[in-house]
Design a protein around this motif. Structure first.
Motif, PDB file in Angstrom:
ATOM      1  N   MET A 432       0.795  -1.218   0.000  1.00  0.00           N
ATOM      2  CA  MET A 432       0.000   0.000   0.000  1.00  0.00           C
ATOM      3  C   MET A 432       0.830   1.272   0.000  1.00  0.00           C
ATOM      4  SD  MET A 432      -3.525  -0.741   2.066  1.00  0.00           S
ATOM      5  CE  MET A 432      -4.212   0.759   1.423  1.00  0.00           C
ATOM      6  N   ASP A 433       2.075   1.185  -0.508  1.00  0.00           N
ATOM      7  CA  ASP A 433       2.837   2.400  -0.735  1.00  0.00           C
ATOM      8  C   ASP A 433       2.296   3.130  -1.958  1.00  0.00           C
ATOM      9  OD1 ASP A 433       4.541   2.458   1.340  1.00  0.00           O
ATOM     10  OD2 ASP A 433       6.293   1.665   0.284  1.00  0.00           O
ATOM     11  N   ASN A 434       2.681   4.399  -2.071  1.00  0.00           N
ATOM     12  CA  ASN A 434       2.389   5.142  -3.296  1.00  0.00           C
ATOM     13  C   ASN A 434       3.288   4.642  -4.404  1.00  0.00           C
ATOM     14  OD1 ASN A 434       0.345   6.728  -2.478  1.00  0.00           O
ATOM     15  ND2 ASN A 434       1.558   8.548  -2.071  1.00  0.00           N
ATOM     16  N   LEU A 435       2.752   4.635  -5.617  1.00  0.00           N
ATOM     17  CA  LEU A 435       3.518   4.216  -6.778  1.00  0.00           C
ATOM     18  C   LEU A 435       3.099   5.080  -7.956  1.00  0.00           C
ATOM     19  CD1 LEU A 435       5.561   2.115  -7.861  1.00  0.00           C
ATOM     20  CD2 LEU A 435       3.599   0.725  -8.535  1.00  0.00           C
ATOM     21  N   THR A 436       4.100   5.532  -8.713  1.00  0.00           N
ATOM     22  CA  THR A 436       3.824   6.336  -9.911  1.00  0.00           C
ATOM     23  C   THR A 436       3.978   5.449 -11.135  1.00  0.00           C
ATOM     24  OG1 THR A 436       4.637   8.334  -8.842  1.00  0.00           O
ATOM     25  CG2 THR A 436       4.459   8.366 -11.254  1.00  0.00           C
ATOM     26  N   TYR A 437       2.921   5.431 -11.941  1.00  0.00           N
ATOM     27  CA  TYR A 437       2.917   4.664 -13.182  1.00  0.00           C
ATOM     28  C   TYR A 437       2.935   5.676 -14.324  1.00  0.00           C
ATOM     29  CZ  TYR A 437       0.587   1.537  -9.837  1.00  0.00           C
ATOM     30  OH  TYR A 437       0.237   0.800  -8.735  1.00  0.00           O
ATOM     31  N   THR A 438       3.859   5.521 -15.238  1.00  0.00           N
ATOM     32  CA  THR A 438       3.961   6.442 -16.367  1.00  0.00           C
ATOM     33  C   THR A 438       3.988   5.637 -17.657  1.00  0.00           C
ATOM     34  OG1 THR A 438       5.223   8.004 -15.026  1.00  0.00           O
ATOM     35  CG2 THR A 438       5.251   8.332 -17.415  1.00  0.00           C
ATOM     36  N   ALA A 439       3.109   6.020 -18.583  1.00  0.00           N
ATOM     37  CA  ALA A 439       3.070   5.366 -19.892  1.00  0.00           C
ATOM     38  C   ALA A 439       3.205   6.431 -20.960  1.00  0.00           C
ATOM     39  CB  ALA A 439       1.769   4.599 -20.088  1.00  0.00           C
ATOM     40  N   LYS A 440       4.184   6.254 -21.840  1.00  0.00           N
ATOM     41  CA  LYS A 440       4.355   7.138 -22.989  1.00  0.00           C
ATOM     42  C   LYS A 440       3.918   6.367 -24.223  1.00  0.00           C
ATOM     43  CE  LYS A 440       7.784   9.635 -25.735  1.00  0.00           C
ATOM     44  NZ  LYS A 440       9.226   9.946 -25.917  1.00  0.00           N
ATOM     45  N   ILE A 441       3.028   7.014 -25.006  1.00  0.00           N
ATOM     46  CA  ILE A 441       2.493   6.355 -26.199  1.00  0.00           C
ATOM     47  C   ILE A 441       2.834   7.215 -27.400  1.00  0.00           C
ATOM     48  CG2 ILE A 441       0.452   5.426 -27.330  1.00  0.00           C
ATOM     49  CD1 ILE A 441       0.226   6.219 -23.680  1.00  0.00           C
ATOM     50  N   ASP A 475       6.309  14.239 -32.558  1.00  0.00           N
ATOM     51  CA  ASP A 475       5.831  12.953 -33.068  1.00  0.00           C
ATOM     52  C   ASP A 475       4.445  12.593 -32.572  1.00  0.00           C
ATOM     53  OD1 ASP A 475       6.398  12.498 -30.439  1.00  0.00           O
ATOM     54  OD2 ASP A 475       7.742  10.779 -30.761  1.00  0.00           O
ATOM     55  N   GLY A 476       3.762  13.541 -31.918  1.00  0.00           N
ATOM     56  CA  GLY A 476       2.406  13.291 -31.450  1.00  0.00           C
ATOM     57  C   GLY A 476       2.319  12.428 -30.211  1.00  0.00           C
ATOM     58  N   SER A 477       3.415  12.254 -29.487  1.00  0.00           N
ATOM     59  CA  SER A 477       3.406  11.391 -28.307  1.00  0.00           C
ATOM     60  C   SER A 477       2.536  11.971 -27.212  1.00  0.00           C
ATOM     61  CB  SER A 477       4.835  11.221 -27.772  1.00  0.00           C
ATOM     62  OG  SER A 477       5.631  10.512 -28.691  1.00  0.00           O
ATOM     63  N   VAL A 478       1.891  11.055 -26.456  1.00  0.00           N
ATOM     64  CA  VAL A 478       1.081  11.433 -25.304  1.00  0.00           C
ATOM     65  C   VAL A 478       1.544  10.624 -24.103  1.00  0.00           C
ATOM     66  CG1 VAL A 478      -0.944  12.073 -26.676  1.00  0.00           C
ATOM     67  CG2 VAL A 478      -0.672   9.710 -25.908  1.00  0.00           C
ATOM     68  N   GLN A 479       1.088  11.057 -22.952  1.00  0.00           N
ATOM     69  CA  GLN A 479       1.534  10.399 -21.722  1.00  0.00           C
ATOM     70  C   GLN A 479       0.366  10.259 -20.767  1.00  0.00           C
ATOM     71  OE1 GLN A 479       5.456  11.359 -19.801  1.00  0.00           O
ATOM     72  NE2 GLN A 479       4.141  12.197 -18.212  1.00  0.00           N
ATOM     73  N   ALA A 480       0.323   9.170 -20.062  1.00  0.00           N
ATOM     74  CA  ALA A 480      -0.646   8.948 -18.994  1.00  0.00           C
ATOM     75  C   ALA A 480       0.131   8.641 -17.727  1.00  0.00           C
ATOM     76  CB  ALA A 480      -1.577   7.807 -19.337  1.00  0.00           C
ATOM     77  N   MET A 481      -0.343   9.201 -16.637  1.00  0.00           N
ATOM     78  CA  MET A 481       0.371   9.008 -15.367  1.00  0.00           C
ATOM     79  C   MET A 481      -0.637   8.821 -14.252  1.00  0.00           C
ATOM     80  SD  MET A 481       3.096  11.568 -13.500  1.00  0.00           S
ATOM     81  CE  MET A 481       4.332  11.351 -14.759  1.00  0.00           C
ATOM     82  N   VAL A 482      -0.353   7.870 -13.381  1.00  0.00           N
ATOM     83  CA  VAL A 482      -1.158   7.639 -12.187  1.00  0.00           C
ATOM     84  C   VAL A 482      -0.218   7.608 -10.993  1.00  0.00           C
ATOM     85  CG1 VAL A 482      -2.584   5.994 -10.924  1.00  0.00           C
ATOM     86  CG2 VAL A 482      -2.993   6.389 -13.350  1.00  0.00           C
ATOM     87  N   ILE A 483      -0.542   8.397  -9.994  1.00  0.00           N
ATOM     88  CA  ILE A 483       0.159   8.317  -8.704  1.00  0.00           C
ATOM     89  C   ILE A 483      -0.877   7.834  -7.713  1.00  0.00           C
ATOM     90  CG2 ILE A 483       1.434   9.566  -6.932  1.00  0.00           C
ATOM     91  CD1 ILE A 483       2.236  11.573  -9.093  1.00  0.00           C
ATOM     92  N   ASN A 484      -0.712   6.642  -7.220  1.00  0.00           N
ATOM     93  CA  ASN A 484      -1.763   6.059  -6.401  1.00  0.00           C
ATOM     94  C   ASN A 484      -1.151   5.131  -5.365  1.00  0.00           C
ATOM     95  OD1 ASN A 484      -4.337   5.495  -5.552  1.00  0.00           O
ATOM     96  ND2 ASN A 484      -5.096   5.252  -7.652  1.00  0.00           N
ATOM     97  N   GLN A 485      -1.888   4.988  -4.305  1.00  0.00           N
ATOM     98  CA  GLN A 485      -1.491   4.040  -3.266  1.00  0.00           C
ATOM     99  C   GLN A 485      -1.889   2.640  -3.718  1.00  0.00           C
ATOM    100  OE1 GLN A 485      -3.400   4.700   0.477  1.00  0.00           O
ATOM    101  NE2 GLN A 485      -1.886   3.544   1.628  1.00  0.00           N
ATOM    102  N   LEU A 486      -0.994   1.709  -3.514  1.00  0.00           N
ATOM    103  CA  LEU A 486      -1.302   0.336  -3.873  1.00  0.00           C
ATOM    104  C   LEU A 486      -2.540  -0.126  -3.126  1.00  0.00           C
ATOM    105  CD1 LEU A 486       2.274  -1.218  -3.853  1.00  0.00           C
ATOM    106  CD2 LEU A 486       0.836  -0.805  -5.843  1.00  0.00           C
TER     107      LEU A 486
END
Length: 945
Positions: A432-441, A475-486
């Motif tokens: 249940m720590d915080n974790l940052t998920y980053t996706a570059k598309i 190049d039209g790249s986008v990013q999604a990010m979530v910072i959330n507790q497990l």
């Protein structure tokens, strides 16, 4: 005195006399010639004597100066006039043409003219040597006046027959009928003298031939004379006449036809031809055509082309071609079918393929070829290919065709690809720590912006984040990010994190990337300074002669980290400790941890009811250790993980009882009581006569705005807790505190929109129930706790977060708690009906057998505040029925009614026994009724229909 005209002037002198001769003188007038003044016949004509002389004896004495004239007549001379008559052709009368001539009596050389008039045959009829008479007369000449003549004369002459001709008339025209016969209208004769009766009779009129022509010769043959005067005439000929034979009208009628446009004016339907004359026949059958080749309704159908074999090149017929105005040329359907195409998304709807076009009608041509497009530029399968744009050159703006564009639903625009790269802020983290998920598309191209979201999946948990453009990314790249507790469900262990891009721009495909993640357990800490254990520290056996006590063991766990976890991920086990040996308590292993407050995952409890046996000893202590496993861990040897539980044999006797309510102010648990509202209670627990077992029941009535999952939903729920097996009753002296534990059932009372109970739904059975009742004279308190079998607390009447348990709370005025040995209290509001033998004020409470025998339903009727309205719905008015009221002080009742806009439409105060009727003037609709009596509040809905 007179003479007959003789052509001369000489007159015969009869005497001669003298005037003036004196008597007796003899004087004689002698000689001379007497002549008329002219030779012409007249009366009193002057006769002069010339050449006379005087003679006689005395002649010398006289001078003859003149001889007076005398008068005499010359009478006409008779002439004989004869006549000559001309033969004549009968002219209808007896008049004869005669001439006169002097037969005798004319003085030579005299000029006398004679005439004949009124010549007349003996009759008018034709005949030879017919007698003719006439009037004759002297008609002129210089000497005419000197004659007289006969007045009539006669002669002989012939009357010959009058030559006449005939005429006739026929119908000026006749319609060709295949023959020459003409209809004679009249027959006339030329030269018949009126009023003769002569008739041209009989005969047959015929045209020179049967064929149509104007001014055709018509001859009458076989005609004769008849009538009373017919003998006077000779019919030499009958003149011909002329008349027309007009064409026979024959209708050639076009017939209605309806067909599809075929590029021509042709019609497959034959016109209808009228009947021909006998011997005539159709040489060439007629046809019919449309007025134009173009589509339309009410079109003119025109017939033509009939050839008739009539011996006159068909000219004997006037062919009338009758149009038909109901012709229809229907639009010719032509289907333009789009064809399948497949391409990669490129941002437009164009298609490189051409639709299929069927053959056009002869003479028509494609002006502009059709094209086809995708329904949208968006990627997808089964896409609709739509054809359009066909222009047909048909000399009618293409209107002769009904162009149907048949779509093709097999078009494909494949998605442009994307590439996803996943990064994590850490690859080994605590539970249940915080974790940052980053996706570059990164998309294949930049025709349209890339949109969508990314699902980050760990085990069964999914997080979603909307992508945003990366500033400056060409190049039209986008990013999604979530910072959330497990999430709490992710217990320690190894996981694969998968990021999946879901494109909401369907023109781009999704993409995926994975990374490995390790989750390690968190450290568990006790909730209180005394340690993890917050359950019973002391317990009585069930009786003085028994060795077993029922103990409710409760552990409270807290996560003190700044970023706290969810203690529901932990498991709790209780152990006996004997030196260095830990022995698992079988009924208290791997217990689930539940939250006290569902909004706070940092604190929770786990509980179990455990039987402890002290054998023959009067009292004994048990060292208990608590082990935390699962997502949390602790050290069982830590002092805060251990405690001592004491069990003793009790003194026989004791009871607790009470009823009414307390006000929720610090309630907790999944179904914590609504703040400001009451929780109703009723309990009656005592030992059996043998003093070995407790008996009785408790019932708790909870009003909560939380559903059974601990979620606030703003709906007021009604929960009922009912005990079904008393496990422990312990009453302590001299200040009386009664504690009992039991198994209990939890149900929810379901009502409809009108407040009527429709069902009772079971939530959980066999849950652990604890209740502490305290009395010190008029100081009266209770504490109520219902634990969840899955861990945590269903309901706490007054939760102490530090102690992690329910603590005592004062009951409301008018409510009662009696504990054996708790002393006396002045009269209070609790006074049940005498028929039920309940407590008498100002005395120590006495629990009568009648109270002990009260059934659950009777106690509920005494304690619960219930209001109903009837009839409901109502078309007239409503009547309130108040039940379960406490009648001791007859507290005032206040009734208020509000409409759905919050406007008060009725209010009244009174007593419980008063009649409350309202609603007669209400409009149709729903109304909210609230009823208050003291601390009791009830609400319900009524419907005016």
């Amino acid at each position: 005195a007179t003479k007959v005209y003789d052509g001369g002037t000489l007159s015969n002198v009869l005497t001669r006399t003298l005037n003036g001769v004196i008597s007796p003188d003899v004087v004689i007038l002698d000689g001379g010639t007497a002549n008329y003044d002219n030779k012409n016949v007249a009366n009193g004509k002057t006769v002069a004597l010339t050449g006379a002389v005087l003679s006689g004896a005395d002649a010398g004495n006289y001078n003859l100066t003149s001889v007076a004239t005398t008068i005499a007549d010359i009478t006409p001379k008779a002439l004989v006039i004869s006549i000559t008559a001309e033969d004549k052709e009968y002219d209808g009368d007896a008049v004869a043409d005669v001439t006169a001539a002097i037969a005798s009596g004319l003085v030579t050389d005299d000029d006398v003219e004679v005439s004949a008039s009124n010549g007349e045959f003996e009759d008018k009829n034709v005949g030879d040597d017919k007698e003719v008479t006439a009037d004759v007369a002297i008609s002129g000449g210089v000497d005419a006046g000197n004659y007289s003549a006969n007045t009539t004369a006669e002669t002989m002459a012939d009357i010959t027959a009058l030559v006449i001709t005939g005429n006739f008339t026929v119908d000026a025209t006749k319609v060709y009928d295949g023959g020459t016969l003409s209809n004679v209208l009249t027959r006339t004769l030329n030269g018949v003298i009126s009023p003769d009766v002569v008739i041209l009779d009989g005969g047959t009129a015929n045209y020179d031939n049967k064929n149509v022509a104007n001014g055709k010769t018509v001859a009458l043959t076989g005609a004769v004379l008849s009538g009373s005067d017919a003998g006077n005439y000779n019919l030499t000929s009958v003149g011909t006449t002329t008349a027309d034979i007009t064409q026979r009208s024959i209708d050639v009628t076009a017939q209605s036809d309806s067909r599809l446009y075929n590029g021509t004016t042709s019609s497959a339907v034959a016109p209808v031809v009228g009947a021909l004359q006998t011997s005539d026949a159709i040489g060439t059958a007629p046809i019919q055509v449309y007025d134009t080749r173009n589509i339309g309704s009410n079109k003119t159908m025109t017939a033509s082309g009939l050839v008739i074999n009539d011996g006159n090149s068909g000219n004997n017929y006037a062919i009338t071609y009758i149009s038909n105005l109901t012709g229809v040329i229907l639009v010719r359907p032509i289907t333009i079918t789009a064809v399948t195409d497949t391409k990669v998304y490129d941002g437009n709807t164009s298609s490189d393929k051409l639709p299929n076009v069927p053959a056009l009608q002869t003479g028509d041509a494609i002006g502009t070829a059709p094209t086809q497009v995708y329904d949208t530029e968006l990627a997808g399968t089964g896409k609709t290919m739509t054809a359009s744009g066909l222009v047909i050159n048909d000399n009618n703006n293409g209107d002769n065709y009904a162009i149907s564009y048949v779509t093709n639903t097999t078009g494909v625009i494949t998605q442009a690809s994307t590439a996803l790269t996943l990064t994590l802020s850490g690859y080994s983290v605590r539970y249940m720590d915080n974790l940052t998920y980053t996706a570059k598309i990164t998309p294949l191209h930049t025709v349209t912006p890339l949109t969508g979201s990314v699902n980050f999946v760990i085990g069964s948990v999914t997080y979603n984040a909307v992508v945003v453009p990366i500033p400056g990314a060409s190049d039209g790249s986008v990013q999604a990010m979530v910072i959330n507790q497990l999430p709490a469900s992710l217990l320690p262990g190894g996981y694969q994190v998968e990021a999946t891009f879901v494109s909401t721009n369907n023109n781009y495909s999704g993409s995926t990337d994975t990374k490995e993640l390790i989750i390690v357990p968190r450290n568990a800490t006790p909730n209180a300074a005394s340690g993890f254990y917050v359950g019973d520290g002391f317990a009585w056996t069930t009786g003085p002669s028994t060795s077993t006590a029922t103990v409710t063991m409760v552990a409270a766990i807290k996560d003190l980290a700044t970023l706290s976890g969810d203690v529901r991920g932990a498991k709790v086990s209780f152990y006996f400790v004997n030196g260095t040996v830990y022995t698992a308590i079988p009924s208290a292993q791997n217990l689930p941890v539940g939250l006290v407050d569902v909004t706070d995952g940092s604190i929770g409890t786990a509980s179990a009811i455990v039987q402890l046996n002290i054998g023959s000893a009067n009292s004994a202590s048990f060292q208990i250790a608590i082990k935390i496993t699962g997502a949390y861990t602790n050290n069982m040897g830590d002092p805060l993980a251990q405690t001592i539980v004491t069990v003793s044999k009790p003194v026989t006797g004791g009871f607790i009882t009470g009823g009414s309510n307390l006000t929720n102010s610090n309630s907790s648990g999944y179904i914590k009581g609504a703040s400001g509202l009451n929780t109703d209670y009723q309990f009656d627990i005592q030992y059996t006569k043998s003093g070995t077992n407790p008996k009785g029941k408790a019932k708790i009535f909870v009003r909560s705005y939380y559903d059974r999952n601990g979620i606030l939903d703003a709906k007021l729920h009604t929960y009922i807790i009912t005990t079904n097996a008393i496990a422990l009753l312990n009453v302590g002296l001299p200040t009386a505190t009664g504690t009992f534990s039991a198994k209990a059932n939890l149900v929810e009372q379901i009502t409809d929109e009108y407040g009527n109970i429709t069902a009772v739904e079971a939530i959980e059975g066999g849950s652990t129930f604890q209740m502490v009742a305290f009395q010190n004279a008029c100081e009266q308190k209770i504490a109520i706790t219902l634990y969840r079998k899955a861990g945590g607390v269903w309901f706490s009447s007054n939760w102490d977060g530090t102690a992690a348990k329910s603590v005592l709370q004062d009951v409301n005025s008018g409510s009662q708690v009696y504990v054996f040995g708790g002393g006396t209290c002045p009269p209070t509001s609790l006074k049940t009906e005498a028929a039920k033998g309940v407590i008498t004020p100002a005395t120590t409470p006495v629990i009568t057998p009648e109270i002990q025998a009260l059934e659950k339903a009777e106690i509920a009727e005494l304690l619960l505040f219930n209001v109903t309205a009837y009839p409901n719905p109502s078309a007239d008015y409503f009547t309130l029925k108040l039940q379960g009221m406490l009648n001791e002080e007859m507290q005032k009742v206040e009734v208020n009614v509000f409409d759905l806009l919050g406007r008060q439409v009725y209010t009244k105060q009174g007593n419980a026994q008063d009649s409350y009727e309202f609603g007669q003037q209400f409009q149709v609709g729903v109304y909210l009724v609230t009823v208050k009596q003291g601390n009791n509040v009830a609400s319900l809905k009524v419907i005016k229909k």
